[in-house]
Scaffold this motif. Sequence first.
Motif, PDB file in Angstrom:
ATOM      1  N   ARG A   1       0.819  -1.218   0.000  1.00 50.73           N
ATOM      2  CA  ARG A   1       0.000   0.000   0.000  1.00 50.73           C
ATOM      3  C   ARG A   1       0.852   1.266   0.000  1.00 50.73           C
ATOM      4  O   ARG A   1       0.517   2.279   0.621  1.00 50.73           O
ATOM      5  N   VAL A   2       1.981   1.166  -0.678  1.00 50.76           N
ATOM      6  CA  VAL A   2       2.904   2.279  -0.897  1.00 50.76           C
ATOM      7  C   VAL A   2       3.265   2.237  -2.374  1.00 50.76           C
ATOM      8  O   VAL A   2       3.293   1.158  -2.982  1.00 50.76           O
ATOM      9  N   ASP A   3       3.561   3.396  -2.952  1.00 46.35           N
ATOM     10  CA  ASP A   3       3.834   3.440  -4.393  1.00 46.35           C
ATOM     11  C   ASP A   3       5.192   2.837  -4.756  1.00 46.35           C
ATOM     12  O   ASP A   3       6.092   2.751  -3.922  1.00 46.35           O
ATOM     13  N   VAL A   4       5.288   2.437  -6.020  1.00 42.87           N
ATOM     14  CA  VAL A   4       6.481   1.740  -6.511  1.00 42.87           C
ATOM     15  C   VAL A   4       7.730   2.610  -6.509  1.00 42.87           C
ATOM     16  O   VAL A   4       8.842   2.091  -6.417  1.00 42.87           O
ATOM     17  N   VAL A   5       7.564   3.926  -6.595  1.00 46.25           N
ATOM     18  CA  VAL A   5       8.719   4.828  -6.563  1.00 46.25           C
ATOM     19  C   VAL A   5       9.314   4.843  -5.157  1.00 46.25           C
ATOM     20  O   VAL A   5      10.519   4.632  -4.977  1.00 46.25           O
ATOM     21  N   ASN A   6       8.485   5.090  -4.158  1.00 44.19           N
ATOM     22  CA  ASN A   6       8.975   5.149  -2.782  1.00 44.19           C
ATOM     23  C   ASN A   6       9.448   3.799  -2.262  1.00 44.19           C
ATOM     24  O   ASN A   6      10.296   3.737  -1.366  1.00 44.19           O
ATOM     25  N   LEU A   7       8.925   2.720  -2.825  1.00 48.14           N
ATOM     26  CA  LEU A   7       9.411   1.393  -2.446  1.00 48.14           C
ATOM     27  C   LEU A   7      10.775   1.083  -3.053  1.00 48.14           C
ATOM     28  O   LEU A   7      11.437   0.136  -2.635  1.00 48.14           O
ATOM     29  N   GLY A   8      11.205   1.882  -4.020  1.00 43.81           N
ATOM     30  CA  GLY A   8      12.515   1.674  -4.640  1.00 43.81           C
ATOM     31  C   GLY A   8      12.513   0.607  -5.711  1.00 43.81           C
ATOM     32  O   GLY A   8      13.536  -0.035  -5.961  1.00 43.81           O
ATOM     33  N   PHE A   9      11.379   0.400  -6.355  1.00 41.89           N
ATOM     34  CA  PHE A   9      11.274  -0.634  -7.389  1.00 41.89           C
ATOM     35  C   PHE A   9      11.810  -0.189  -8.748  1.00 41.89           C
ATOM     36  O   PHE A   9      12.138  -1.024  -9.575  1.00 41.89           O
ATOM     37  N   ILE A  10      11.865   1.104  -9.014  1.00 42.07           N
ATOM     38  CA  ILE A  10      12.254   1.605 -10.336  1.00 42.07           C
ATOM     39  C   ILE A  10      13.769   1.768 -10.393  1.00 42.07           C
ATOM     40  O   ILE A  10      14.359   2.554  -9.651  1.00 42.07           O
ATOM     41  N   ASN A  11      14.408   1.029 -11.301  1.00 42.50           N
ATOM     42  CA  ASN A  11      15.861   1.094 -11.461  1.00 42.50           C
ATOM     43  C   ASN A  11      16.286   2.058 -12.554  1.00 42.50           C
ATOM     44  O   ASN A  11      17.267   2.776 -12.407  1.00 42.50           O
TER      45      ASN A  11
END
Length: 109
Positions: free
Chosen positions: A29-39
């Motif tokens: 329930r947190v966005d993919v940017v703040n989770l650090g998923f985008i490389n």
Amino acid sequence: MDQWGKSVDEAKRKEIMSSLSQVIDPDFRVDVVNLGFINHVDLDDQGQCTLNMTLTVIGCPIMGTLEEMVSDAVKEIEGVNTVQVEYCWDPAWSVARMTPYAKAMLGLS
């Protein structure tokens, strides 16, 4: 790996990140940017956007769902015609990739 391809200008980078920050991981329930998923993100002159991302684990049961959500969000951006999502597992995702916001939201700060 550098997070942005050479063809992504600053305005387009902000637009892509803003769009991706609206993609909420259904488990965390947190966005993919703040989770650090985008490389890595690249956008070529023909409107092909390539996103390189990671997830918490290989074989994540919501991989397909997140891929579709990310792709749909970026396709809404003017100048993006197609989106290709690539996965990278090395280095592996860790809590250290999360922003302070994501850590706070998950009670990890």
